[in-house]
Every structure is written in structure tokens, then in C-alpha cells.
Design an enzyme around this catalytic site. Structure first.
Site, PDB file in Angstrom:
ATOM      1  N   GLU A 112      -7.029 -10.579  -3.409  1.00  0.00           N
ATOM      2  CA  GLU A 112      -7.846 -10.794  -2.223  1.00  0.00           C
ATOM      3  C   GLU A 112      -7.314 -11.986  -1.423  1.00  0.00           C
ATOM      4  O   GLU A 112      -6.513 -12.772  -1.945  1.00  0.00           O
ATOM      5  CB  GLU A 112      -9.295 -11.052  -2.657  1.00  0.00           C
ATOM      6  CG  GLU A 112      -9.918  -9.910  -3.468  1.00  0.00           C
ATOM      7  CD  GLU A 112     -10.302  -8.701  -2.625  1.00  0.00           C
ATOM      8  OE1 GLU A 112      -9.652  -8.431  -1.589  1.00  0.00           O
ATOM      9  OE2 GLU A 112     -11.260  -8.007  -3.018  1.00  0.00           O
ATOM     10  N   HIS A 131      -5.246  -7.201   1.441  1.00  0.00           N
ATOM     11  CA  HIS A 131      -4.910  -7.409   0.025  1.00  0.00           C
ATOM     12  C   HIS A 131      -3.850  -6.428  -0.449  1.00  0.00           C
ATOM     13  O   HIS A 131      -3.774  -5.292   0.012  1.00  0.00           O
ATOM     14  CB  HIS A 131      -6.156  -7.401  -0.883  1.00  0.00           C
ATOM     15  CG  HIS A 131      -6.862  -6.084  -1.020  1.00  0.00           C
ATOM     16  ND1 HIS A 131      -8.230  -5.977  -1.107  1.00  0.00           N
ATOM     17  CD2 HIS A 131      -6.400  -4.810  -1.113  1.00  0.00           C
ATOM     18  CE1 HIS A 131      -8.571  -4.715  -1.252  1.00  0.00           C
ATOM     19  NE2 HIS A 131      -7.481  -3.979  -1.253  1.00  0.00           N
TER      20      HIS A 131
HETATM   21  P1  PGA Z   1      -7.308   2.783   0.183  1.00  0.00           P
HETATM   22  O1  PGA Z   1      -7.220   1.429  -0.621  1.00  0.00           O
HETATM   23  O2  PGA Z   1      -6.022   3.498  -0.035  1.00  0.00           O
HETATM   24  O3  PGA Z   1      -8.461   3.520  -0.423  1.00  0.00           O
HETATM   25  O4  PGA Z   1      -7.519   2.414   1.612  1.00  0.00           O
HETATM   26  C1  PGA Z   1      -6.116   0.605  -0.502  1.00  0.00           C
HETATM   27  C2  PGA Z   1      -6.383  -0.763  -1.066  1.00  0.00           C
HETATM   28  O5  PGA Z   1      -7.547  -1.195  -1.063  1.00  0.00           O
HETATM   29  O6  PGA Z   1      -5.436  -1.421  -1.492  1.00  0.00           O
END
Ligand code: PGA
Length: 259
Positions: free
Chosen positions: A148, A143
Site C-alpha cells: 500500500e 499499490h
Molecule cells: P484488480 O486488482 O486486478 O482486481 O483491479 C489489482 C490490484 O489490486 O493489484
């Protein structure tokens, strides 16, 4: 698309901070118009934000003429909650840079009329002149923002339902209890991000290996919304060696040789 592969996450994060600072300075040298930036949250951008804070402190860049819009916020979580993206941004970036408070925009996940909040956000982005650069991350499911899998690649800012996968991944910030993770969020759309003149995605660590592969080498598909960047003329993915394990050897060599 460019894929910049750095030895580790810290080097990649610092590279991205300097890249952003250079872009802000380049525009400031040419025009008095503000630099409009999209910002993300999550674990990944923390070191980039820390370096931007250091660069501001050292007088190497200023956010006085920067207008920012964050990409998402949970629905129903109080702004003061330690895991709200309002809290995150102040704790990790805004408290350390000189961006005027009135230039900071974060979606209000507690607005009475969430649809109106999203529509007003899109309008405010247009009024500001559109994005010069959008800094994003990528989810383990590919995503971009909270778009999503199977979100429309033409989507705009709207209310989104979070998948169970995303809520499980994010439960690490909520006492490892997925039930405490909000079920909905407000999120800019894929087209809001790709409408930016330039997009920079931070992708670090082995957990992102499949998402990186799908974004770079998979088909451009709503199954991995980050793959929409394949159609963008100025998209740069900054990643580390730990995240490239699923790329083909050919792709890895190609990007290593160029960038
Ligand atoms: P994260 O999240 O940097 O905590 O891995 C990224 C995202 O879910 O877009």
C-alpha cells in the site's frame, strides 16, 4: 520502462499471455533450468490466464518446468473460501495448465507463525533461482502486490495491513461488505517484485488512470509503490486505451510510437 498500449483490455491481456509464453519458451530452448514466475490475482489477469490455458491446450507452451509464486494471500481466510487467492488461482489458471502441483507456491495466510511463513517464502524464491518474470497488477492507489502507499520500496514478504481504500475496492468480491474483507494479508514486498529479472504489469480500465500516471510519470515514490518500476531495467506495463486518460499527451505519443 516500456508502456505497451493496446486498444482494449482483451487485446492487452492476450498480448501479455503471448509475451509470457514466448519468455518461457525462450528459456526452455536455452536451458533445462526452470522458469520462475511471480503471479498476481484480481480481475485484471483473468483474460491473460485464460489465454495461457488455451496456449497450453494448443501445445504452444508448457508449464511443466515452470515454478510459480503468487504475490499475496489474505490472512485468516480459509484456503477453500471462494475468494481466497488459492481458490482464484486454481479456478482461473492452475486447473487449465500443466504446472506440477509441487511447483505451485502460494503464501499460507493461516500459518501459525506468519512471520516465519513470509521468511520461508523469500528463501524458497531464492532456492528456486529467483524470478525470471513477475506478472503483477496495480491497485487504484498505485499499490503493487499489497504494498500500500508508503510501504518501503525495499520491502520483502511480510504481513501487511490493508488500507480502507483497498478493502472498499475489494468488497465487490465479498457481497459488497467491506467488513467481510480481511484486514491483513501476506504480501511479497516491493523489492521482491523488483528483484525479478523482468516485471510485467497489467493495467486496464479508467479506474486505473491515476495509478498509471503516477507509476509512469510521477516521481519514483513510496506514495505509489508501482513507481518503483521506474528504476527497473526490464519493466513493461501493458495497458489499454481506457487507462491512459491521465498520461500526458507527450508520454502517450512516445509509447504509442515505440510499442
Ligand atoms: P484488480 O486488482 O486486478 O482486481 O483491479 C489489482 C490490484 O489490486 O493489484
Amino acid at each position: 520502462m516500456k508502456v505497451v498500449i493496446r486498444e482494449n483490455a482483451l487485446e492487452g491481456s492476450i498480448w501479455a499471455a503471448h509475451y509470457i509464453a514466448d519468455r518461457i519458451n525462450e528459456k526452455a530452448a536455452k536451458t533445462s533450468e526452470p522458469f520462475v514466475i511471480g503471479l498476481c490475482t484480481g480481475s485484471t489477469p483473468i483474460e491473460t490466464y485464460a489465454e495461457l490455458g488455451r496456449l497450453v491446450k494448443a501445445g504452444k507452451v508448457s508449464f511443466k518446468n515452470v515454478i510459480s509464486f503468487n504475490m499475496d494471500e489474505y490472512v485468516g481466510l480459509p484456503e477453500s473460501h471462494p475468494e481466497s487467492y488459492h481458490s482464484f488461482m486454481h479456478k482461473n489458471l492452475f486447473d487449465f495448465i500443466d504446472e506440477p502441483a509441487e511447483n505451485i507456491h502460494i503464501l499460507n495466510g493461516n500459518a501459525k507463525d506468519l512471520d516465519a511463513e513470509c521468511a520461508a517464502y523469500e528463501e524458497a524464491i531464492i532456492k528456486a533461482g529467483g524470478f525470471d518474470l513477475f506478472l503483477g497488477g496495480i491497485g487504484e492507489d498505485g499499490h503493487i502486490a499489497f504494498n500500500e502507499p508508503y510501504s518501503s520500496l525495499n520491502s520483502r514478504t511480510r504481513v501487511v495491513d490493508l488500507t480502507e481504500d483497498t478493502r472498499i475496492v475489494n468488497s465487490r468480491f465479498f457481497d459488497n461488505d467491506m467488513n467481510k474483507v480481511p484486514k491483513q494479508a501476506l504480501s511479497v514486498g516491493v523489492a521482491t517484485v523488483t528483484g525479478s529479472k523482468e516485471v510485467v504489469l497489467l493495467v486496464m480500465g479508467p479506474k486505473k488512470a491515476r495509478a498509471l500516471r503516477d507509476a509512469v510519470e510521477g516521481p519514483c515514490s513510496h506514495k505509489c509503490t508501482a513507481s518503483a518500476l521506474q528504476l527497473h531495467e526490464q519493466a513493461t506495463i501493458v495497458c489499454d486505451e481506457a487507462s491512459v486518460g491521465e498520461l500526458t499527451v507527450n508520454a502517450y505519443r512516445y509509447f504509442k510510437a515505440l510499442y
